[in-house]
Design an enzyme around this catalytic site. Sequence first.
Site, mmCIF file in Angstrom:
data_model
loop_
_atom_site.group_PDB
_atom_site.id
_atom_site.type_symbol
_atom_site.label_atom_id
_atom_site.label_comp_id
_atom_site.label_asym_id
_atom_site.label_seq_id
_atom_site.Cartn_x
_atom_site.Cartn_y
_atom_site.Cartn_z
ATOM 1 N N LYS A 205 0.863 -1.178 0.000
ATOM 2 C CA LYS A 205 0.000 0.000 0.000
ATOM 3 C C LYS A 205 0.902 1.232 0.000
ATOM 4 O O LYS A 205 1.630 1.486 0.957
ATOM 5 C CB LYS A 205 -0.920 0.006 1.217
ATOM 6 C CG LYS A 205 -1.870 1.209 1.247
ATOM 7 C CD LYS A 205 -2.772 1.171 2.467
ATOM 8 C CE LYS A 205 -3.716 2.349 2.491
ATOM 9 N NZ LYS A 205 -4.601 2.331 3.681
ATOM 10 N N LYS A 258 -2.054 -1.646 -3.772
ATOM 11 C CA LYS A 258 -2.918 -0.456 -3.768
ATOM 12 C C LYS A 258 -2.060 0.790 -3.891
ATOM 13 O O LYS A 258 -1.117 0.936 -3.108
ATOM 14 C CB LYS A 258 -3.736 -0.420 -2.473
ATOM 15 C CG LYS A 258 -4.690 0.770 -2.366
ATOM 16 C CD LYS A 258 -5.423 0.772 -1.038
ATOM 17 C CE LYS A 258 -6.364 1.970 -0.960
ATOM 18 N NZ LYS A 258 -7.048 2.058 0.354
#
Length: 338
Positions: A205, A258
Amino acid sequence: MSQETGTTMLNLLQRPRRNRKHPAIRAFVRETTLAPEHLIYPLFVHAGEDDVPIASMPGCARLSRRGLLAEVEKARAVGVDIIALFPAVAEALKAPDGREAWNPNGLVPDTIKALKDRWPDLVIVTDVALDPYNSDGHDGIVAPDGRILNDETVEALCNQALCQARAGADVVAPSDMMDGRVQALREALDGEGFIDVSILAYTAKYASGFYGPFRDALDSAPKSGDKKTYQMDPANAREALREAELDEVEGADILMVKPAGPYLDILAALRRSTSLPLAAYQVSGEYAMLKAACERGWLDEKRVVLESLLGIRRAGADVILTYFARQAAEWLVASSRR
Protein backbone atom coordinates in the site's frame (compact mmCIF):
# COMPACT_ATOMS: atom_id res chain seq x y z
CA MET A 1 7.25 -2.85 -56.06
CA SER A 2 5.35 -3.22 -59.29
CA GLN A 3 5.53 -0.12 -61.42
CA GLU A 4 2.11 -0.97 -62.86
CA THR A 5 0.16 -1.34 -59.61
CA GLY A 6 2.37 0.37 -57.03
CA THR A 7 1.70 -2.61 -54.71
CA THR A 8 4.34 -4.18 -52.48
CA MET A 9 4.25 -7.97 -52.72
CA LEU A 10 5.03 -9.42 -49.29
CA ASN A 11 5.97 -13.01 -48.69
CA LEU A 12 4.93 -13.37 -45.04
CA LEU A 13 4.75 -16.75 -43.31
CA GLN A 14 3.61 -15.19 -40.03
CA ARG A 15 0.48 -13.07 -40.04
CA PRO A 16 -0.78 -12.52 -36.45
CA ARG A 17 -3.81 -10.69 -37.83
CA ARG A 18 -5.30 -14.03 -38.93
CA ASN A 19 -6.10 -14.65 -35.24
CA ARG A 20 -7.94 -11.32 -35.01
CA LYS A 21 -10.13 -11.61 -38.10
CA HIS A 22 -13.36 -12.83 -36.46
CA PRO A 23 -15.00 -12.34 -33.02
CA ALA A 24 -15.19 -16.10 -32.45
CA ILE A 25 -11.48 -16.50 -33.12
CA ARG A 26 -10.60 -13.50 -30.96
CA ALA A 27 -12.66 -15.08 -28.19
CA PHE A 28 -10.82 -18.40 -28.06
CA VAL A 29 -7.34 -16.86 -28.27
CA ARG A 30 -8.14 -14.32 -25.56
CA GLU A 31 -5.59 -14.71 -22.76
CA THR A 32 -7.28 -12.76 -19.96
CA THR A 33 -10.92 -12.77 -18.88
CA LEU A 34 -12.98 -10.42 -16.75
CA ALA A 35 -16.21 -11.50 -15.06
CA PRO A 36 -18.32 -10.39 -12.07
CA GLU A 37 -16.64 -12.98 -9.84
CA HIS A 38 -13.37 -11.07 -10.27
CA LEU A 39 -14.81 -7.97 -8.57
CA ILE A 40 -15.18 -6.80 -4.96
CA TYR A 41 -17.50 -3.85 -4.36
CA PRO A 42 -16.27 -1.28 -1.79
CA LEU A 43 -19.19 0.49 -0.12
CA PHE A 44 -19.28 3.44 2.28
CA VAL A 45 -21.72 3.27 5.17
CA HIS A 46 -22.87 5.73 7.84
CA ALA A 47 -25.42 5.81 10.61
CA GLY A 48 -27.66 8.42 8.98
CA GLU A 49 -31.16 7.84 7.64
CA ASP A 50 -30.38 9.10 4.15
CA ASP A 51 -27.74 8.41 1.51
CA VAL A 52 -25.22 11.26 1.18
CA PRO A 53 -23.64 11.66 -2.28
CA ILE A 54 -19.85 12.02 -2.38
CA ALA A 55 -19.05 15.02 -4.57
CA SER A 56 -15.57 13.83 -5.59
CA MET A 57 -16.84 10.33 -6.45
CA PRO A 58 -19.89 10.75 -8.73
CA GLY A 59 -22.24 7.80 -8.39
CA CYS A 60 -20.98 6.87 -4.90
CA ALA A 61 -22.50 7.81 -1.56
CA ARG A 62 -22.30 7.30 2.15
CA LEU A 63 -25.07 4.77 2.34
CA SER A 64 -27.77 4.48 4.97
CA ARG A 65 -28.84 1.01 6.07
CA ARG A 66 -31.70 1.10 3.60
CA GLY A 67 -29.47 2.38 0.81
CA LEU A 68 -26.82 -0.25 1.52
CA LEU A 69 -29.28 -3.12 1.33
CA ALA A 70 -30.68 -1.79 -1.93
CA GLU A 71 -27.21 -1.42 -3.46
CA VAL A 72 -26.10 -4.90 -2.40
CA GLU A 73 -29.33 -6.31 -3.84
CA LYS A 74 -28.50 -4.77 -7.22
CA ALA A 75 -24.90 -5.96 -7.09
CA ARG A 76 -25.84 -9.52 -6.26
CA ALA A 77 -28.34 -9.57 -9.12
CA VAL A 78 -25.43 -9.23 -11.56
CA GLY A 79 -23.08 -11.66 -9.81
CA VAL A 80 -21.07 -9.45 -7.45
CA ASP A 81 -21.11 -11.48 -4.25
CA ILE A 82 -18.26 -9.87 -2.30
CA ILE A 83 -18.45 -6.42 -0.73
CA ALA A 84 -15.99 -4.42 1.36
CA LEU A 85 -17.30 -2.11 4.07
CA PHE A 86 -15.84 1.30 4.92
CA PRO A 87 -17.45 3.30 7.75
CA ALA A 88 -17.96 7.04 7.98
CA VAL A 89 -17.94 7.50 11.75
CA ALA A 90 -19.44 10.48 13.59
CA GLU A 91 -16.79 12.89 14.85
CA ALA A 92 -18.09 12.57 18.42
CA LEU A 93 -17.16 8.87 18.42
CA LYS A 94 -13.53 9.42 17.39
CA ALA A 95 -10.72 9.21 19.95
CA PRO A 96 -6.90 9.12 19.93
CA ASP A 97 -6.91 5.34 20.51
CA GLY A 98 -9.74 4.65 18.03
CA ARG A 99 -11.62 2.56 20.58
CA GLU A 100 -14.90 2.81 18.66
CA ALA A 101 -13.30 0.41 16.17
CA TRP A 102 -14.02 -2.51 18.50
CA ASN A 103 -17.37 -1.41 19.88
CA PRO A 104 -19.54 -4.56 19.46
CA ASN A 105 -22.57 -2.32 18.88
CA GLY A 106 -20.76 0.01 16.50
CA LEU A 107 -21.58 0.85 12.90
CA VAL A 108 -19.58 -1.94 11.24
CA PRO A 109 -20.66 -4.86 13.49
CA ASP A 110 -24.30 -3.77 13.24
CA THR A 111 -24.01 -3.47 9.46
CA ILE A 112 -22.42 -6.92 9.15
CA LYS A 113 -25.23 -8.47 11.18
CA ALA A 114 -27.90 -6.77 9.07
CA LEU A 115 -26.29 -7.96 5.85
CA LYS A 116 -25.85 -11.52 7.12
CA ASP A 117 -29.46 -11.62 8.28
CA ARG A 118 -30.51 -10.79 4.72
CA TRP A 119 -27.86 -12.76 2.81
CA PRO A 120 -26.06 -15.40 4.90
CA ASP A 121 -23.93 -16.35 1.88
CA LEU A 122 -22.75 -12.79 1.12
CA VAL A 123 -18.97 -12.50 1.52
CA ILE A 124 -18.12 -9.46 3.65
CA VAL A 125 -14.65 -7.93 3.75
CA THR A 126 -13.91 -5.49 6.55
CA ASP A 127 -11.25 -2.81 6.76
CA VAL A 128 -8.84 -3.18 9.69
CA ALA A 129 -7.31 0.23 10.40
CA LEU A 130 -7.91 3.03 12.85
CA ASP A 131 -8.17 6.05 10.55
CA PRO A 132 -12.01 6.15 10.42
CA TYR A 133 -12.09 6.09 14.24
CA ASN A 134 -8.93 8.00 15.15
CA SER A 135 -9.37 11.65 16.05
CA ASP A 136 -5.90 12.21 14.59
CA GLY A 137 -6.92 10.74 11.21
CA HIS A 138 -4.07 8.24 11.11
CA ASP A 139 -4.18 4.47 10.60
CA GLY A 140 -2.37 4.04 13.91
CA ILE A 141 -2.14 5.50 17.38
CA VAL A 142 -0.20 8.77 17.44
CA ALA A 143 2.38 9.48 20.15
CA PRO A 144 2.70 12.99 21.66
CA ASP A 145 5.77 13.60 19.49
CA GLY A 146 3.86 12.70 16.31
CA ARG A 147 5.25 9.18 15.82
CA ILE A 148 2.84 6.43 14.81
CA LEU A 149 3.12 3.72 17.48
CA ASN A 150 3.46 0.34 15.80
CA ASP A 151 3.00 -2.27 18.52
CA GLU A 152 0.27 -0.40 20.40
CA THR A 153 -1.59 -0.01 17.12
CA VAL A 154 -1.29 -3.73 16.32
CA GLU A 155 -2.90 -4.55 19.66
CA ALA A 156 -5.81 -2.23 18.81
CA LEU A 157 -6.12 -3.79 15.36
CA CYS A 158 -6.46 -7.24 16.91
CA ASN A 159 -9.35 -5.94 19.03
CA GLN A 160 -10.95 -4.48 15.90
CA ALA A 161 -10.58 -7.65 13.83
CA LEU A 162 -11.98 -9.83 16.59
CA CYS A 163 -14.98 -7.53 16.92
CA GLN A 164 -15.61 -7.81 13.18
CA ALA A 165 -15.17 -11.59 13.18
CA ARG A 166 -17.63 -11.99 16.06
CA ALA A 167 -20.17 -10.01 14.05
CA GLY A 168 -19.77 -12.33 11.06
CA ALA A 169 -17.03 -10.88 8.82
CA ASP A 170 -15.66 -13.43 6.35
CA VAL A 171 -12.44 -11.59 5.49
CA VAL A 172 -10.51 -9.02 7.51
CA ALA A 173 -8.30 -6.69 5.50
CA PRO A 174 -5.59 -4.84 7.44
CA SER A 175 -4.87 -1.63 5.52
CA ASP A 176 -2.75 0.04 8.20
CA MET A 177 0.74 -1.09 7.07
CA MET A 178 2.01 -1.66 10.61
CA ASP A 179 4.84 -4.18 10.95
CA GLY A 180 3.86 -7.63 12.19
CA ARG A 181 0.13 -7.08 12.12
CA VAL A 182 -0.69 -10.06 9.89
CA GLN A 183 0.84 -12.57 12.31
CA ALA A 184 -0.76 -10.85 15.30
CA LEU A 185 -4.17 -10.90 13.62
CA ARG A 186 -3.83 -14.56 12.63
CA GLU A 187 -2.90 -15.55 16.16
CA ALA A 188 -5.72 -13.47 17.66
CA LEU A 189 -8.33 -14.87 15.28
CA ASP A 190 -7.18 -18.47 15.69
CA GLY A 191 -7.03 -18.01 19.45
CA GLU A 192 -10.78 -17.29 19.52
CA GLY A 193 -11.64 -20.06 17.08
CA PHE A 194 -12.00 -17.93 13.95
CA ILE A 195 -9.76 -20.19 11.91
CA ASP A 196 -11.92 -19.75 8.80
CA VAL A 197 -11.78 -15.95 8.78
CA SER A 198 -9.41 -14.97 5.98
CA ILE A 199 -6.79 -12.22 6.01
CA LEU A 200 -6.54 -10.06 2.91
CA ALA A 201 -3.36 -8.11 3.59
CA TYR A 202 -2.77 -4.68 2.11
CA THR A 203 0.74 -5.82 1.29
CA ALA A 204 2.00 -3.06 -0.98
CA LYS A 205 0.00 0.00 0.00
CA TYR A 206 1.73 3.08 -1.29
CA ALA A 207 1.67 6.62 0.13
CA SER A 208 -0.29 7.74 -2.90
CA GLY A 209 -1.92 10.96 -3.98
CA PHE A 210 -4.78 8.95 -5.49
CA TYR A 211 -6.58 8.48 -2.14
CA GLY A 212 -7.99 12.00 -1.87
CA PRO A 213 -11.65 11.30 -2.72
CA PHE A 214 -11.71 8.30 -0.33
CA ARG A 215 -10.61 10.53 2.54
CA ASP A 216 -13.36 12.96 1.59
CA ALA A 217 -15.84 10.09 1.71
CA LEU A 218 -14.86 9.06 5.24
CA ASP A 219 -13.54 12.40 6.53
CA SER A 220 -10.41 10.48 7.51
CA ALA A 221 -7.52 12.66 6.34
CA PRO A 222 -4.68 13.08 8.86
CA LYS A 223 -5.12 16.14 11.06
CA SER A 224 -1.36 16.68 10.92
CA GLY A 225 1.60 15.13 9.15
CA ASP A 226 1.23 12.43 6.52
CA LYS A 227 1.29 8.63 6.21
CA LYS A 228 4.75 8.26 4.72
CA THR A 229 6.29 6.59 7.78
CA TYR A 230 4.04 3.57 7.36
CA GLN A 231 2.72 3.52 3.79
CA MET A 232 5.27 2.68 1.10
CA ASP A 233 7.36 5.07 -0.96
CA PRO A 234 6.01 5.18 -4.55
CA ALA A 235 9.61 4.98 -5.79
CA ASN A 236 10.17 1.48 -4.37
CA ALA A 237 9.52 -1.85 -6.04
CA ARG A 238 11.86 -4.31 -4.31
CA GLU A 239 10.38 -3.30 -0.96
CA ALA A 240 7.03 -4.67 -2.12
CA LEU A 241 8.60 -8.10 -2.58
CA ARG A 242 9.91 -7.96 0.98
CA GLU A 243 6.49 -6.96 2.32
CA ALA A 244 4.87 -9.80 0.35
CA GLU A 245 7.30 -12.36 1.69
CA LEU A 246 6.64 -11.22 5.27
CA ASP A 247 2.85 -11.23 4.87
CA GLU A 248 2.90 -14.70 3.34
CA VAL A 249 5.06 -16.11 6.16
CA GLU A 250 2.87 -14.42 8.77
CA GLY A 251 -0.28 -16.12 7.49
CA ALA A 252 -1.96 -13.89 4.91
CA ASP A 253 -4.41 -15.66 2.62
CA ILE A 254 -4.52 -12.98 -0.09
CA LEU A 255 -2.06 -10.18 -0.89
CA MET A 256 -3.05 -6.75 -2.20
CA VAL A 257 -1.48 -3.96 -4.22
CA LYS A 258 -2.92 -0.46 -3.77
CA PRO A 259 -3.41 1.62 -5.90
CA ALA A 260 -3.83 -0.64 -8.92
CA GLY A 261 -3.41 1.35 -12.13
CA PRO A 262 -0.17 3.26 -11.36
CA TYR A 263 1.39 0.12 -9.82
CA LEU A 264 0.77 -2.59 -12.40
CA ASP A 265 4.49 -3.32 -12.44
CA ILE A 266 4.33 -4.12 -8.72
CA LEU A 267 1.32 -6.35 -9.28
CA ALA A 268 3.13 -8.22 -12.05
CA ALA A 269 6.25 -8.60 -9.90
CA LEU A 270 4.24 -10.07 -7.02
CA ARG A 271 2.46 -12.42 -9.44
CA ARG A 272 5.84 -13.83 -10.41
CA SER A 273 7.03 -14.17 -6.82
CA THR A 274 4.06 -15.72 -4.96
CA SER A 275 1.49 -18.45 -5.44
CA LEU A 276 -1.01 -16.71 -3.16
CA PRO A 277 -4.07 -15.05 -4.70
CA LEU A 278 -3.55 -11.38 -5.50
CA ALA A 279 -5.97 -8.49 -5.11
CA ALA A 280 -5.60 -4.98 -6.50
CA TYR A 281 -7.53 -1.86 -5.47
CA GLN A 282 -8.65 0.54 -8.18
CA VAL A 283 -8.77 3.45 -5.76
CA SER A 284 -10.96 6.53 -5.47
CA GLY A 285 -8.64 8.78 -7.45
CA GLU A 286 -8.58 6.35 -10.37
CA TYR A 287 -12.36 6.15 -10.25
CA ALA A 288 -12.75 9.93 -10.05
CA MET A 289 -10.45 10.55 -13.02
CA LEU A 290 -12.33 8.13 -15.25
CA LYS A 291 -15.70 9.47 -14.12
CA ALA A 292 -14.69 13.08 -14.72
CA ALA A 293 -13.37 12.40 -18.23
CA CYS A 294 -16.42 10.32 -19.14
CA GLU A 295 -18.88 12.90 -17.81
CA ARG A 296 -17.24 15.47 -20.08
CA GLY A 297 -17.61 13.18 -23.07
CA TRP A 298 -13.86 12.78 -23.51
CA LEU A 299 -13.93 9.00 -23.02
CA ASP A 300 -16.39 6.17 -23.59
CA GLU A 301 -17.15 5.07 -20.00
CA LYS A 302 -18.02 1.43 -20.62
CA ARG A 303 -15.03 0.89 -22.88
CA VAL A 304 -12.38 2.53 -20.68
CA VAL A 305 -13.68 1.11 -17.40
CA LEU A 306 -13.68 -2.46 -18.68
CA GLU A 307 -10.30 -1.92 -20.35
CA SER A 308 -8.80 -0.58 -17.12
CA LEU A 309 -10.10 -3.57 -15.16
CA LEU A 310 -8.92 -6.02 -17.80
CA GLY A 311 -5.46 -4.44 -17.62
CA ILE A 312 -5.36 -4.98 -13.86
CA ARG A 313 -6.36 -8.60 -14.36
CA ARG A 314 -3.74 -9.04 -17.09
CA ALA A 315 -1.04 -7.73 -14.75
CA GLY A 316 -1.85 -10.52 -12.28
CA ALA A 317 -4.83 -9.66 -10.10
CA ASP A 318 -7.18 -12.51 -9.22
CA VAL A 319 -9.70 -10.06 -7.79
CA ILE A 320 -10.17 -6.28 -8.05
CA LEU A 321 -11.69 -3.88 -5.56
CA THR A 322 -13.39 -1.22 -7.64
CA TYR A 323 -16.19 1.32 -7.21
CA PHE A 324 -17.25 0.35 -10.74
CA ALA A 325 -18.00 -3.22 -9.60
CA ARG A 326 -21.78 -3.20 -10.01
CA GLN A 327 -21.74 -1.12 -13.18
CA ALA A 328 -18.97 -3.24 -14.73
CA ALA A 329 -20.79 -6.45 -13.82
CA GLU A 330 -23.98 -5.15 -15.44
CA TRP A 331 -22.06 -4.51 -18.67
CA LEU A 332 -20.37 -7.91 -18.54
CA VAL A 333 -23.62 -9.78 -17.90
CA ALA A 334 -25.38 -7.91 -20.70
CA SER A 335 -22.53 -8.77 -23.09
CA SER A 336 -22.63 -12.45 -22.14
CA ARG A 337 -26.34 -12.66 -23.01
CA ARG A 338 -25.91 -11.54 -26.59
